[in-house]
Design an enzyme around this catalytic site. Structure first.
Site, short mmCIF file in Angstrom:
data_model
loop_
_atom_site.label_atom_id
_atom_site.label_comp_id
_atom_site.label_asym_id
_atom_site.label_seq_id
_atom_site.Cartn_x
_atom_site.Cartn_y
_atom_site.Cartn_z
CG ASP A 184 -6.48 1.99 -7.70
OD1 ASP A 184 -5.73 1.11 -7.21
OD2 ASP A 184 -6.86 2.99 -7.29
CD GLU A 227 -3.02 -0.43 -0.06
OE1 GLU A 227 -3.15 -0.09 -1.22
OE2 GLU A 227 -3.70 -1.35 0.45
#
Ligand code: GLA
Length: 390
Positions: free
Chosen positions: A174, A33
């Site tokens: 993404d 992340e």
């Protein structure tokens, strides 16, 4: 599902002659992340929920788009010759921005379009509904205009649309996972080189569960950009002494040797997260491939602690939902997923304890925050594509 959407299309646009159907998933990141824009690794997978589009060509240069998620906005209309961001076009700026990026790259649509969209990704939950609408627009443009364009280029154009048209400075994770996802696999992506491999996700006695804090992200974008700036500063300060291209070039031990060059504690903690999280991600994928699910779960937990303490992107709700999961027997690993500040967690839970998990985590979270969480079982689907209508 598609049959119903085709009927809806006919209701909105008069008839449904010559329509085609498209789909792009949402995504959940298992680990890695805030590493994508730091030249590190990510390990996301595409979901089976996402955004559907029913579309056909027109014989003029108008684009009419309608979303079943925002019926109150009605049909939003814009012209192929005037692809400019307009606040009053709201969500329709996403497909508009993608069309503009295609045009800028020489993929010129030669006719207008009617498109009906429908998304079943929970909105604002950090499961990438925006990248999903960008990629479903990309695949429909490719198919309807018979464009010779590779998926990876559509991924890059979609990210560009988000960066330049929507002014959200996101990395490539993404769009990449939504474009390139594969059913039952997660994707280990090196965001520096864009080289990638697929890892089968077969968890035998465990299930991946997404927990939605139901706390919308609000200020996420400004803090997101703030974290990016902090990491850029850290990189610049290290580059004054060492020739590296990104924080992702450093191993944890190399970082420990150069960290004294960083001008303050905050910058040091941000960079530390980026470096250690990148290392954790590679290690986690290795453990998973060796069948060490427990080890993978431990690294998910470490990832959350680092995002909480060093990167500071969690907040009360995400921490409460993850802590409730950690307290639960049968939780192998739990962490926040996505940008943070709200949105979702991802949990690896033993099947034998799944029912108690759902019950206990719900009430503990509710007690801590006053909010009611939602849970979804992760089904890992394929990337963006055309669908067969009946
Ligand atoms: C958001 C961004 C991604 C990535 C994640 C954090 O989802 O869109 O590019 O930076 O946050 O890992």
């Amino acid at each position: 599902m598609l049959e119903g959407l085709v009927k809806d299309f006919a209701e909105v646009f008069g008839d449904a002659h010559h329509v085609r159907a498209f789909f792009a998933p949402g995504r959940v990141n298992l680990i890695g992340e805030h590493t994508d824009y730091n030249g590190g690794h990510v390990f996301p997978c595409a979901l089976s929920v996402g955004t559907y589009a029913i579309a056909r060509l027109r014989n003029d240069r108008e684009v009419n788009v309608y979303s079943k998620n925002f019926p109150e906005e009605g049909i939003i209309n814009f012209q192929l010759d005037h692809l400019v961001y307009d606040e009053k076009d709201k969500w329709a700026n996403y497909p508009k921005g993608v069309i503009r990026e295609f045009v800028k790259n020489g993929y010129e649509p030669n006719a207008g379009l009617d498109v009906l969209f429908f998304g079943n990704i929970p909105n604002g939950a950090g499961l990438s509904s925006s990248a999903s609408i960008e990629l479903v627009t990309s695949v429909l443009l490719k198919a309807l205009f018979r464009l010779q364009v590779e998926m990876v280029d559509m991924v890059k154009m979609s990210q560009k649309a988000e960066n330049e048209f929507m002014k959200v400075n996101c990395g490539i994770m993404d769009q990449f996972s939504i474009g390139m996802g594969r059913a039952n696999h997660a994707l280990l992506l090196d965001c520096n080189t864009l080289s990638y491999t697929y890892s089968p996700i077969s968890l035998k006695d465990a299930t991946l569960v997404i927990g939605n804090t139901n706390k919308r992200r609000g200020l996420a974008d400004s803090k997101y950009n703030e974290r990016r700036t902090e990491c850029e500063q850290a990189l610049k300060e290290i580059q004054e002494h060492h020739s590296i291209q990104s924080l992702g070039d450093l191993t944890p031990s190399q970082f420990e040797e150069v960290k004294h060059h960083l001008s303050n504690d905050v910058i040091q903690r941000r960079a530390k997260h980026a470096v250690y999280e990148n290392d954790r991600t590679k290690e986690a994928v290795h453990l998973l491939e060796m069948g060490d699910i427990k080890g993978f779960g431990q690294l998910m937990n470490d990832s959350h602690r680092s995002l909480r303490d060093d990167y500071e992107v969690t907040g009360l709700e995400l921490d409460a939902l993850v802590e409730a999961a950690w307290n639960q027997q049968g939780t192998i690993g739990a962490r926040m997923t996505g940008a943070g500040f709200g949105g979702c967690t991802v949990n690896l839970v033993e099947n034998a304890h799944l029912d108690e998990f759902l019950k206990n985590v719900k009430w503990q979270y509710e007690e801590a925050t006053g909010l009611i969480p939602e849970f979804y079982t992760v089904e890992i689907g394929d990337g963006a594509r055309e669908m067969n209508i009946g």
